[in-house]
Write an enzyme that holds these catalytic residues in place. Structure first.
Site, PDB file in Angstrom:
ATOM      1  N   ASN A 272       4.263  -6.231  -2.884  1.00 44.74           N
ATOM      2  CA  ASN A 272       4.735  -7.549  -2.433  1.00 44.74           C
ATOM      3  C   ASN A 272       3.606  -8.436  -1.917  1.00 44.74           C
ATOM      4  OD1 ASN A 272       4.260  -5.883  -0.203  1.00 44.74           O
ATOM      5  ND2 ASN A 272       5.679  -7.015   1.081  1.00 44.74           N
ATOM      6  N   GLU A 273       2.361  -8.130  -2.281  1.00 48.60           N
ATOM      7  CA  GLU A 273       1.213  -8.832  -1.719  1.00 48.60           C
ATOM      8  C   GLU A 273       1.339 -10.351  -1.755  1.00 48.60           C
ATOM      9  OE1 GLU A 273       1.058  -6.008  -3.191  1.00 48.60           O
ATOM     10  OE2 GLU A 273      -0.407  -4.754  -2.181  1.00 48.60           O
TER      11      GLU A 273
ATOM     12  N   GLY B 169       0.814  -1.220   0.000  1.00 53.57           N
ATOM     13  CA  GLY B 169       0.000   0.000   0.000  1.00 53.57           C
ATOM     14  C   GLY B 169       0.845   1.267   0.000  1.00 53.57           C
TER      15      GLY B 169
END
Ligand SMILES: CC/C=C\C/C=C\C/C=C\CC/C=C/CC(=O)SCCNC(=O)CCNC(=O)[C@H](O)C(C)(C)COP(=O)(O)OP(=O)(O)OC[C@H]1O[C@@H](n2cnc3c(N)ncnc32)[C@H](O)[C@@H]1OP(=O)(O)O
Length: 338
Positions: free
Chosen positions: A211-212, A188
């Site tokens: 990097n989710e 985010g």
């Protein structure tokens, strides 16, 4: 804390909540009011009278945000000064510094405060906005993971709606927006910087990227659209799947950031870039921005409720909760081991 007890605490907080939006607004150091509030010095900090002025000023808020602020203000009472906002009255450029230790993670209250401040700066006629951080080595760690772990569903929905709101406001902002990335900017945090028109990043051992997948979660379509619009389809395809966190040098090479400079030069670089952008006729510049960004904005604007439903259904899955729990535990472990 179990899901049941977290729900109970949230319900109690809602029931107790008597605070008005005006009290909530007091959370942030706000001193905007170009043209209406006298500013004698460049980047003067907030004073009591400015603060009083901002508390009394009518504020354009979506009713959803007002409701959010009323509902959840109790929880944020202990957190003061989440943002440090200042305006240079001669140039009309605002600087908004995030200051939510330890890592500027986006909680519901923080996002609400950011939305309120964007509205204020816009309605007060600011021409430019620099988004930065007061915390050393951190721009933002992205979404507050505890908002998504063992969540209360009503709050989770508000959280996501407010994140959408913030993205919509920032991505389409009429202001010239520049991110001063002086620290880590994963997930985010990277999204917020990508919403800006220009990104200046400090060189050093910092990372930026979506990097989710490393958390076992999937960046929603509007996150990936924002990345595609920034670095192009092929690079985004790789980066999203790998959960790639770029070094500053890698980031500038793929166009994820526009400039990498020594930490001590970030402020001056941002200032000179802003001065250049300010020379462009504002209306033409903003319409050009919207020509390119509006289709991406529309995609979410037309599916907001569906996007919230998808998010809630995805994030509350048992397997996803397990991944988030493990990721949080690993973060805590790493932090303790330092
Ligand atoms: C089919 C499906 C289709 C579509 C899907 C539908 C919907 C989409 C669903 C979900 C999408 C959700 C999107 C999420 C985006 C996000 O932003 S998730 C957040 C990701 N963030 C991270 O991974 C960053 C994690 N943090 C770090 O890597 C480091 O903290 C950082 C490099 C930022 C700073 O390092 P350092 O200075 O060393 O600090 P510490 O690691 O020691 O951390 C200090 C304390 O802060 C806590 N913390 C860190 N980050 C977070 C966070 N994001 N949220 C909450 N808390 C955080 C950390 O645990 C330490 O706490 P402690 O001191 O132990 O109490």
């Amino acid at each position: 804390m179990s899901m049941a007890s977290k729900s109970m605490l949230n319900a109690q907080a809602l029931a107790r909540s008597r605070l008005s939006y005006r009290c909530y607004n007091h959370l942030s150091k706000i001193h905007v009011g170009l043209g209406s509030t006298p500013y004698s010095t460049k980047n003067s900090k907030v004073t009591a009278s400015h603060q009083a002025h901002s508390l009394l000023s009518p504020c354009k808020l979506l009713s959803q945000q007002k409701a959010t602020a009323r509902k959840f203000s109790q929880r944020s009472l202990g957190q003061d000064n989440l943002l440090d906002v200042s305006v240079d009255s001669s140039s009309g450029v605002a600087t908004l510094k995030m200051q939510k230790p330890p890592v500027n993670s986006f909680s519901l209250e923080f996002l609400t405060s950011l939305c309120i401040n964007l509205d204020k700066l816009h309605s007060d006629g600011c021409r430019g906005l620099v988004i930065g951080s007061s915390l050393p080595k951190i721009f933002s760690a992205g979404l507050e993971i505890t908002e998504m772990y063992q969540p209360d569903e009503a709050r989770l929905r508000e959280f996501w709606r407010t994140l959408q709101e913030f993205w919509i406001k920032l991505y389409g902002s009429q202001m010239i927006t520049i991110a001063a990335i002086t620290g880590h900017s994963p997930a985010g945090g990277c999204l917020v910087s990508m919403c800006c028109d220009h990104r200046v990043m400090a060189d050093g051992k910092l990372t930026i990227g979506l990097n989710e997948t490393l958390l076992g979660i999937v960046a929603p379509r509007w996150f990936s659209d924002t990345l595609i619009n920034t670095v192009g389809h092929r690079e985004a395809e790789r980066a999203l799947q790998l959960g790639k966190l770029y070094s500053p040098q890698e980031a500038v090479a793929v166009g994820l950031v526009d400039q990498v400079v020594p930490l001590e030069s970030v402020a001056a670089t941002v200032e000179s870039t802003m001065a250049q952008w300010l020379k462009i006729p504002s209306h033409a510049r903003h319409l050009s921005k919207l020509q390119l960004r509006q289709p991406t904005l529309d995609r979410l604007l037309h599916t907001r409720q569906e996007d919230i439903d998808n998010f809630v259904s995805f994030i509350t899955k048992e397997s996803i909760q397990k991944s988030l729990g493990m990721y949080l535990a690993a973060l805590k472990q790493r932090s303790k081991a330092k």
